[in-house]
Write a protein that holds these residues in place. Sequence first.
Motif, PDB file in Angstrom:
ATOM      1  N   GLY A  58     -78.782  33.607 -87.812  1.00  0.00           N
ATOM      2  CA  GLY A  58     -77.790  33.545 -88.797  1.00  0.00           C
ATOM      3  C   GLY A  58     -76.538  34.226 -88.761  1.00  0.00           C
TER       4      GLY A  58
ATOM      5  N   LEU B 143     -68.859  28.023 -94.002  1.00  0.00           N
ATOM      6  CA  LEU B 143     -68.759  29.114 -94.758  1.00  0.00           C
ATOM      7  C   LEU B 143     -67.653  28.702 -95.810  1.00  0.00           C
ATOM      8  CD1 LEU B 143     -68.511  32.249 -94.789  1.00  0.00           C
ATOM      9  CD2 LEU B 143     -66.660  32.132 -93.329  1.00  0.00           C
TER      10      LEU B 143
ATOM     11  N   GLU C  27     -73.174  37.410 -91.015  1.00  0.00           N
ATOM     12  CA  GLU C  27     -74.224  36.599 -91.083  1.00  0.00           C
ATOM     13  C   GLU C  27     -74.802  36.205 -92.304  1.00  0.00           C
ATOM     14  OE1 GLU C  27     -78.163  38.269 -90.173  1.00  0.00           O
ATOM     15  OE2 GLU C  27     -78.205  39.315 -92.280  1.00  0.00           O
ATOM     16  N   VAL C  28     -75.457  34.916 -92.117  1.00  0.00           N
ATOM     17  CA  VAL C  28     -76.031  34.485 -93.436  1.00  0.00           C
ATOM     18  C   VAL C  28     -77.447  35.301 -93.849  1.00  0.00           C
ATOM     19  CG1 VAL C  28     -77.473  32.682 -94.410  1.00  0.00           C
ATOM     20  CG2 VAL C  28     -75.367  32.136 -92.983  1.00  0.00           C
TER      21      VAL C  28
ATOM     22  N   TRP D  45     -71.702  31.661 -85.375  1.00  0.00           N
ATOM     23  CA  TRP D  45     -70.893  30.817 -85.916  1.00  0.00           C
ATOM     24  C   TRP D  45     -69.749  29.933 -84.842  1.00  0.00           C
ATOM     25  CZ3 TRP D  45     -70.928  31.176 -91.146  1.00  0.00           C
ATOM     26  CH2 TRP D  45     -71.753  32.255 -91.957  1.00  0.00           C
TER      27      TRP D  45
ATOM     28  N   SER E 250     -80.865  34.980 -92.425  1.00  0.00           N
ATOM     29  CA  SER E 250     -80.799  33.520 -91.711  1.00  0.00           C
ATOM     30  C   SER E 250     -81.104  32.450 -92.270  1.00  0.00           C
ATOM     31  CB  SER E 250     -81.501  33.558 -90.196  1.00  0.00           C
ATOM     32  OG  SER E 250     -80.945  34.808 -89.623  1.00  0.00           O
TER      33      SER E 250
ATOM     34  N   GLN F 124     -70.400  32.285 -99.039  1.00  0.00           N
ATOM     35  CA  GLN F 124     -71.785  31.775 -98.870  1.00  0.00           C
ATOM     36  C   GLN F 124     -71.851  30.746 -97.866  1.00  0.00           C
ATOM     37  OE1 GLN F 124     -72.619  30.551-103.155  1.00  0.00           O
ATOM     38  NE2 GLN F 124     -71.539  28.719-102.788  1.00  0.00           N
ATOM     39  N   GLN F 125     -72.957  30.380 -97.785  1.00  0.00           N
ATOM     40  CA  GLN F 125     -72.911  28.875 -96.750  1.00  0.00           C
ATOM     41  C   GLN F 125     -73.338  27.615 -97.788  1.00  0.00           C
ATOM     42  OE1 GLN F 125     -75.926  29.072 -93.674  1.00  0.00           O
ATOM     43  NE2 GLN F 125     -77.357  28.838 -95.331  1.00  0.00           N
TER      44      GLN F 125
ATOM     45  N   VAL G 204     -72.270  27.920 -89.088  1.00  0.00           N
ATOM     46  CA  VAL G 204     -73.210  28.850 -89.007  1.00  0.00           C
ATOM     47  C   VAL G 204     -74.256  28.053 -88.147  1.00  0.00           C
ATOM     48  CG1 VAL G 204     -74.841  28.493 -90.906  1.00  0.00           C
ATOM     49  CG2 VAL G 204     -74.769  30.487 -89.518  1.00  0.00           C
TER      50      VAL G 204
ATOM     51  N   VAL H  57     -73.303  35.418 -97.638  1.00  0.00           N
ATOM     52  CA  VAL H  57     -73.051  36.024 -96.300  1.00  0.00           C
ATOM     53  C   VAL H  57     -72.751  37.492 -96.421  1.00  0.00           C
ATOM     54  CG1 VAL H  57     -71.268  35.660 -94.467  1.00  0.00           C
ATOM     55  CG2 VAL H  57     -72.213  33.498 -95.527  1.00  0.00           C
TER      56      VAL H  57
END
Length: 168
Positions: free
Chosen positions: A65, A92, A43-44, A68, A47, A106-107, A85, A55
Amino acid sequence: MKIWKTSAVVAAALGLTLGVSNVSQADSPYETTRNVGTGKCLEVQNSSSSNGAPVQQWSCNGQSGSYWAGYIAGWDGNEPYSVIVNNSGKCLEVADSRTDLGAPVQQWDCVSKPTQQWYWKTGCQGHHFLENRNSGLVLEVNNGTTANGARAQQWGAVGSLHQCWDRP
C-alpha cells in the motif's frame, strides 16, 4: 517526478481494472512517496483495497500500500494528475471532496474528479508539495508527527518539512 504512461496506469486513471495489483514493484512505474520531514512513506492503512481506506504515513518497509504512480496526459509541470496506489488501483483523494483545513485523504475508485487530482509543485525547501486541485491545499502529515499511522491530511502551504514530499 517521473510520469509513466503504461496501460495499467492509464486503465487505473480511467477507473478500469487490468490486474494492477499483480504488477511487480521491481518492474512497475510505482514508487514510494516519502515525507521529507519524517522520512516515512505515504501508504494506505493496512494496504487495504477498500474505498475510503485512510491514507497515513508508515515506515518504508516495502508494504504494497506504499507504492504509488502518477498519471496525466501531456505533462508540462502545470497539469493536475491522479496519484494511484499499486495494490488497489485506486486514486488518492480528499475525503468527501472537502475543502477545509485538516480534511483527511483516502483512496477511492478513480473517477477523474478534481478532488482526485494533484499538482506536483516545487518550492517546498527544495522538495515538492502535492497540492489538491479541488481545495488548493497541500498534502501533509498531521501535526508533523513522526509516529507510524499518523494521518495524511490537507492544509494550507506553509513550507514545513512535513508538507514536503519526494520520490526516490
